[in-house]
Design a protein around this motif. Structure first.
Motif, short mmCIF file in Angstrom:
data_model
loop_
_atom_site.label_atom_id
_atom_site.label_comp_id
_atom_site.label_asym_id
_atom_site.label_seq_id
_atom_site.Cartn_x
_atom_site.Cartn_y
_atom_site.Cartn_z
N SER A 375 0.85 -1.35 0.29
CA SER A 375 -0.31 0.09 -0.08
C SER A 375 1.21 1.23 -0.02
O SER A 375 2.21 1.07 0.16
N VAL A 376 0.18 2.40 -0.22
CA VAL A 376 0.66 3.65 -0.39
C VAL A 376 1.37 3.91 1.12
O VAL A 376 2.60 4.29 1.35
N LYS A 377 0.59 3.56 2.14
CA LYS A 377 1.01 3.81 3.62
C LYS A 377 2.32 2.92 3.98
O LYS A 377 3.16 3.55 4.53
N GLN A 378 2.31 1.85 3.46
CA GLN A 378 3.42 0.73 3.82
C GLN A 378 4.63 1.45 2.98
O GLN A 378 5.78 1.30 3.61
N ARG A 380 5.46 4.41 2.09
CA ARG A 380 6.13 5.63 2.78
C ARG A 380 6.52 5.36 4.10
O ARG A 380 7.52 5.87 4.62
N GLU A 381 6.19 4.37 4.95
CA GLU A 381 6.58 3.97 6.35
C GLU A 381 8.06 3.38 6.08
O GLU A 381 9.19 3.59 6.66
N TRP A 453 -0.83 6.31 -5.85
CA TRP A 453 -0.29 7.31 -5.31
C TRP A 453 -0.36 8.65 -5.38
O TRP A 453 -0.46 9.46 -4.33
N ALA A 456 -3.69 9.23 -3.25
CA ALA A 456 -3.21 9.19 -1.72
C ALA A 456 -2.95 10.51 -1.36
O ALA A 456 -2.35 10.82 -0.06
#
Length: 520
Positions: A375-378, A380-381, A453, A456
């Motif tokens: 995911s985009v969240k993953q 970025r992390e 991306w 989001a």
């Protein structure tokens, strides 16, 4: 099995009449700058995605090559063998050895089709009209029908003023609906030469009574004469055109004159069962195709199939089974394909008979490795917390137009056997991303790619000059802006097209056999 062969052996195979696929596995830009005449482009970056369609039988004899220096052909041999192909051979020395043996390397694409068109004009003396003569005719406002033989998407980009879109594959069944009488002259055009010539000669050979001409050099010739083109036009043939009652007999006569055969559903099924290379090619419109066709059939509209056969058929001397519903478009297409050196057949009873007798070509594409979806969240992390590489494997143009900050453009051939353990892949096609994983174990694929991306709230970098042109092996620069007003590029392209036949080796010329005189 896999083995290495030399140029002399390949020359023998080209003339032995047996099934043979010659795959250039370099990327599109490299292929377009110099390749074997009968080579079919199968970029390594798309090998698993396209090979089953281009080579539907695992028993087909396949020769793979590159420039003779890179490792991509050897890698392709390994991949094809792993996919189950039983006769895969590496051409030793690739294009370098081929050229050293006295054969020409050809720029551009769709070489056999374009060369054949030039020979048809030379042998059949297809009538042509210049841009100047056509412009004068239009100025006089005399009756005239200008038919654009390209697909609607190409027609909309640029067209001759007043022309109507009727792709070559539909001319045989639609032309009467566009004509007011039997005396109005017909001019067929495309962007260059091939489809203009073949479209005009198709109407002549079908016995159309109207005067028929090919527009010399198509829209490029029109532009070179400094006449304005139209853009965004929507004129096209009517879908409900009634078929001329004489057209079926004329189409059949053409097919038989060229040596094309009608084939029963039972025979096609037996070929498939024997694991011969069989192509089910639906030559109708996209709407008809989507409404129902045979399992495993490709949508191959007749005009485009003639113009770019190597985009649909990867194996020479294979069996090309053509499908329609009215017994006109398939015979006319077979007429041309047979003269181009292919084994063309028309299915008796067409689509309906094939469905009734349950003809099915099981292309059985290989299953791509499972690739983790990120995911985009993953992403970025991970960017904040660990060493990470982001590989964008989309086209180089897409990368230039906008890519995730920190990502780099990667072409699969440049990363054979590379360590990908810390890599996240960016691609619009999850299958293409997954096939990259066979050469390692990347972290995964950004689900939804750049579009996700952006949704989001992410930003993209736009780099008009990166990657630099020298690294863009996926992009064909050969006269690439000839349709954007570049007259030098247009002249270069037209000179290239008209000079193809003279560059062929005698053994290559033998494969193309346009009928010299009318035999029907």
């Amino acid at each position: 099995m896999s083995a290495e062969i030399n140029v002399a052996q390949l020359e023998i195979w080209l003339g032995d009449g047996q099934e043979l696929a010659i795959f250039d596995v370099r990327e599109h830009g490299e292929y377009g700058l110099g390749h074997l005449f009968f080579a079919v482009p199968l970029p390594y970056s798309r090998l698993e995605l396209d090979v089953t369609r281009l080579a539907p039988s695992y028993r087909a004899r396949i020769v793979v090559y590159d420039d003779g220096y890179s490792r991509v052909a050897a890698a392709a041999v390994r991949r094809l063998t792993a996919l189950g192909y039983q006769q895969v051979y590496l051409l030793a020395g690739g294009t370098q050895a081929w050229s050293a043996a006295g054969y020409a390397l050809f720029e551009g694409v769709n070489l056999p089709s374009k060369t054949f068109g030039e020979q048809v004009e030379a042998i059949r003396h297809t009538p042509a009209i210049s841009a100047l003569a056509l412009h004068q005719h239009l100025q006089r406002q005399e009756p005239l029908l200008i038919v654009d033989g390209r697909p609607f998407s190409e027609y909309q980009k640029m067209s001759i003023p007043g022309s109507i879109c009727c792709p070559n594959g539909e001319l045989s069944v639609r032309i009467n609906g566009l004509l007011a009488d039997e005396s109005t002259p017909i001019v067929v055009n495309c962007a260059g030469r091939t489809r203009s010539i073949i479209g005009a000669q198709t109407l002549i050979d079908l016995g159309i009574k109207n005067p028929v001409y090919a527009l010399e050099n198509g829209t490029q010739g029109w532009m070179l004469a400094d006449y304005p083109l139209e853009h965004g036009q929507t004129r096209r043939y009517a879908d409900d055109t009634a078929i001329n009652p004489d057209r079926r007999s004329h189409a059949s006569a053409l097919a038989e004159a060229a040596g094309a055969s009608w084939v029963s559903p039972e025979q096609v099924k037996s070929w498939i069962a024997a694991q011969d290379s069989v192509y089910l090619l639906d030559v109708r419109t996209e709407t008809e195709f989507l409404d129902g066709t045979l399992p495993g059939a490709q949508h191959a509209p007749g005009g485009q199939l003639q113009q770019a056969t190597d985009q649909y058929v990867g194996v020479r001397n294979a069996r090309l089974v053509l499908l329609d519903t009215e017994n006109v478009r398939a015979p006319v297409t077979a007429y041309w394909l047979q003269q181009m050196g292919h084994k063309a057949y028309i299915l008796q009873g067409g689509i309906e008979a094939g469905l009734r007798e349950q003809i099915q070509l099981d292309l059985n594409p290989s299953v791509a490795p499972v690739l983790a979806r990120i995911s985009v969240k993953q992403l970025r992390e991970w960017q904040r917390s660990r060493p990470l590489r982001i590989w964008d494997i989309r086209s180089s143009q897409d990368y230039r137009n906008g890519h995730i900050p920190g990502s780099v453009w990667i072409s699969r051939p440049h990363r054979i056997d590379a360590d990908v353990s810390d890599v996240v892949i960016i691609s619009d096609d999850p299958q293409q991303a997954a096939w990259l994983a066979v050469e390692g174990h990347p972290l995964g694929w950004l689900e939804g790619g750049v579009a996700t991306w952006l949704e989001a709230g992410g930003e993209v970098d736009v780099t008009p000059d990166s990657p630099p042109d020298a690294e863009r092996i996926d992009y064909l620069f050969f006269t690439h802006d000839r349709h954007q007003g570049n007259k030098a590029a247009a002249r270069q392209y037209l000179a290239w097209e008209q000079g193809l036949w003279q560059r062929l080796h005698p053994s290559e010329k033998k494969a193309l056999n346009p009928l010299a005189v009318k035999k029907w």
